[in-house]
Design a protein around this motif. Structure first.
Motif, PDB file in Angstrom:
ATOM      1  N   ALA A  19      48.661 -10.742  -1.331  1.00  0.00           N
ATOM      2  CA  ALA A  19      49.481 -12.137  -1.089  1.00  0.00           C
ATOM      3  C   ALA A  19      48.415 -12.798  -0.127  1.00  0.00           C
ATOM      4  CB  ALA A  19      50.637 -12.098  -0.303  1.00  0.00           C
ATOM      5  N   ASP A  20      47.791 -12.261   0.652  1.00  0.00           N
ATOM      6  CA  ASP A  20      46.771 -12.801   1.606  1.00  0.00           C
ATOM      7  C   ASP A  20      45.655 -13.326   0.709  1.00  0.00           C
ATOM      8  OD1 ASP A  20      48.238 -12.405   3.898  1.00  0.00           O
ATOM      9  OD2 ASP A  20      47.098 -10.559   4.499  1.00  0.00           O
ATOM     10  N   LEU A  21      44.914 -12.627  -0.274  1.00  0.00           N
ATOM     11  CA  LEU A  21      44.199 -13.130  -1.021  1.00  0.00           C
ATOM     12  C   LEU A  21      44.300 -13.892  -2.106  1.00  0.00           C
ATOM     13  CD1 LEU A  21      42.965  -9.183  -2.009  1.00  0.00           C
ATOM     14  CD2 LEU A  21      41.513 -10.868  -0.621  1.00  0.00           C
ATOM     15  N   ILE A  22      45.671 -13.948  -2.639  1.00  0.00           N
ATOM     16  CA  ILE A  22      45.969 -14.985  -3.426  1.00  0.00           C
ATOM     17  C   ILE A  22      46.029 -16.522  -2.712  1.00  0.00           C
ATOM     18  CG2 ILE A  22      48.016 -15.920  -4.732  1.00  0.00           C
ATOM     19  CD1 ILE A  22      48.254 -13.034  -5.743  1.00  0.00           C
ATOM     20  N   GLU A  23      46.502 -16.244  -1.463  1.00  0.00           N
ATOM     21  CA  GLU A  23      46.697 -17.597  -0.526  1.00  0.00           C
ATOM     22  C   GLU A  23      45.159 -18.147  -0.368  1.00  0.00           C
ATOM     23  OE1 GLU A  23      48.537 -18.963   3.721  1.00  0.00           O
ATOM     24  OE2 GLU A  23      48.132 -17.043   3.262  1.00  0.00           O
ATOM     25  N   ARG A  24      44.278 -17.247  -0.056  1.00  0.00           N
ATOM     26  CA  ARG A  24      42.895 -17.744   0.070  1.00  0.00           C
ATOM     27  C   ARG A  24      42.450 -18.062  -0.989  1.00  0.00           C
ATOM     28  NH1 ARG A  24      40.124 -12.548   2.074  1.00  0.00           N
ATOM     29  NH2 ARG A  24      38.210 -13.677   0.922  1.00  0.00           N
ATOM     30  N   GLY A  25      42.613 -17.786  -2.434  1.00  0.00           N
ATOM     31  CA  GLY A  25      42.098 -18.222  -3.435  1.00  0.00           C
ATOM     32  C   GLY A  25      42.495 -19.885  -3.733  1.00  0.00           C
ATOM     33  N   MET A  26      43.515 -20.271  -2.895  1.00  0.00           N
ATOM     34  CA  MET A  26      44.061 -21.688  -3.265  1.00  0.00           C
ATOM     35  C   MET A  26      43.451 -22.602  -2.190  1.00  0.00           C
ATOM     36  SD  MET A  26      48.117 -21.359  -4.031  1.00  0.00           S
ATOM     37  CE  MET A  26      48.682 -19.882  -2.954  1.00  0.00           C
ATOM     38  N   ASP A  27      42.663 -21.939  -1.380  1.00  0.00           N
ATOM     39  CA  ASP A  27      41.998 -22.716  -0.159  1.00  0.00           C
ATOM     40  C   ASP A  27      40.953 -23.841  -0.850  1.00  0.00           C
ATOM     41  OD1 ASP A  27      42.786 -21.242   2.126  1.00  0.00           O
ATOM     42  OD2 ASP A  27      40.996 -20.099   2.154  1.00  0.00           O
ATOM     43  N   GLY A  28      41.071 -24.901  -0.167  1.00  0.00           N
ATOM     44  CA  GLY A  28      40.409 -25.972  -0.435  1.00  0.00           C
ATOM     45  C   GLY A  28      41.031 -26.884  -1.737  1.00  0.00           C
ATOM     46  N   GLN A  29      42.082 -26.582  -2.107  1.00  0.00           N
ATOM     47  CA  GLN A  29      42.598 -27.251  -3.356  1.00  0.00           C
ATOM     48  C   GLN A  29      43.874 -28.456  -2.836  1.00  0.00           C
ATOM     49  OE1 GLN A  29      43.317 -25.173  -6.840  1.00  0.00           O
ATOM     50  NE2 GLN A  29      42.558 -23.481  -6.017  1.00  0.00           N
ATOM     51  N   ASN A  30      43.943 -28.709  -1.595  1.00  0.00           N
ATOM     52  CA  ASN A  30      44.943 -29.748  -1.416  1.00  0.00           C
ATOM     53  C   ASN A  30      46.399 -29.269  -1.421  1.00  0.00           C
ATOM     54  OD1 ASN A  30      45.682 -32.117  -0.080  1.00  0.00           O
ATOM     55  ND2 ASN A  30      45.817 -33.213  -2.018  1.00  0.00           N
ATOM     56  N   ILE A  31      46.617 -27.923  -0.839  1.00  0.00           N
ATOM     57  CA  ILE A  31      47.982 -27.196  -1.245  1.00  0.00           C
ATOM     58  C   ILE A  31      48.340 -26.769   0.442  1.00  0.00           C
ATOM     59  CG2 ILE A  31      48.960 -25.423  -2.055  1.00  0.00           C
ATOM     60  CD1 ILE A  31      47.125 -25.282  -4.392  1.00  0.00           C
TER      61      ILE A  31
END
Length: 150
Positions: A19-31
């Motif tokens: 979950a932590d990694l998936i969340e980090r993968g969304m960084d910088g996408q205006n989410i």
């Protein structure tokens, strides 16, 4: 800004790490990541209707069951419409059991049944994420974020 709930349960910490990694993968996408909960009992299904996306993670218990802490929330999902919400599921798994990662599939099917748009195949990782799995989780989050904006 899109709103996403990263919702998970984890017994050994493996699904939490995903979950932590998936969340980090969304960084910088205006989410806006709305909530990340370990204790599913603290989340109401009514909260799901206010979202653009749901990433739902769980380990599989025993021979292919949902963990006990998910049962009430899972039952409550039967009362909510998720039409228009994009969703994906993930979880750590153990190939020792005959139904590998069944909780990931059970959750995907329930979200789909309630009208959510399943935008990615379920992500299953064997036990503790290794370096390749970590990269896959990051990419999963990135892909989910990109699909959320389409």
């Amino acid at each position: 800004m899109k709103r996403v709930l990263v919702l998970f349960t984890s017994m050994s910490g493996n699904t939490e790490e995903m979950a932590d990694l998936i969340e980090r993968g969304m960084d910088g996408q205006n989410i806006d990541i709305v909530k990340k909960q370990i204790d599913i009992d603290n989340v109401s299904v009514d909260e799901l209707k206010e979202l653009d996306g749901i990433l739902f993670g769980s380990y599989t218990w025993g021979d292919g069951d949902l963990p006990d802490e998910l049962e009430e929330f899972y039952d409550d999902l039967g009362d909510v419409k998720l039409t228009g919400i994009r969703a994906a599921t993930f979880g750590s798994c153990d190939s020792m059991y005959p139904h590998y990662g069944a909780a990931v599939d059970i959750l995907r099917d329930k979200l789909s049944e309630r009208g959510a748009d399943i935008v990615l195949d379920g992500l299953k990782v064997e036990l503790t994420p290794d370096e390749d799995d970590e990269q896959e989780c990051l990419e999963y989050g990135k892909a989910f974020g990109q699909l959320l904006h389409k």
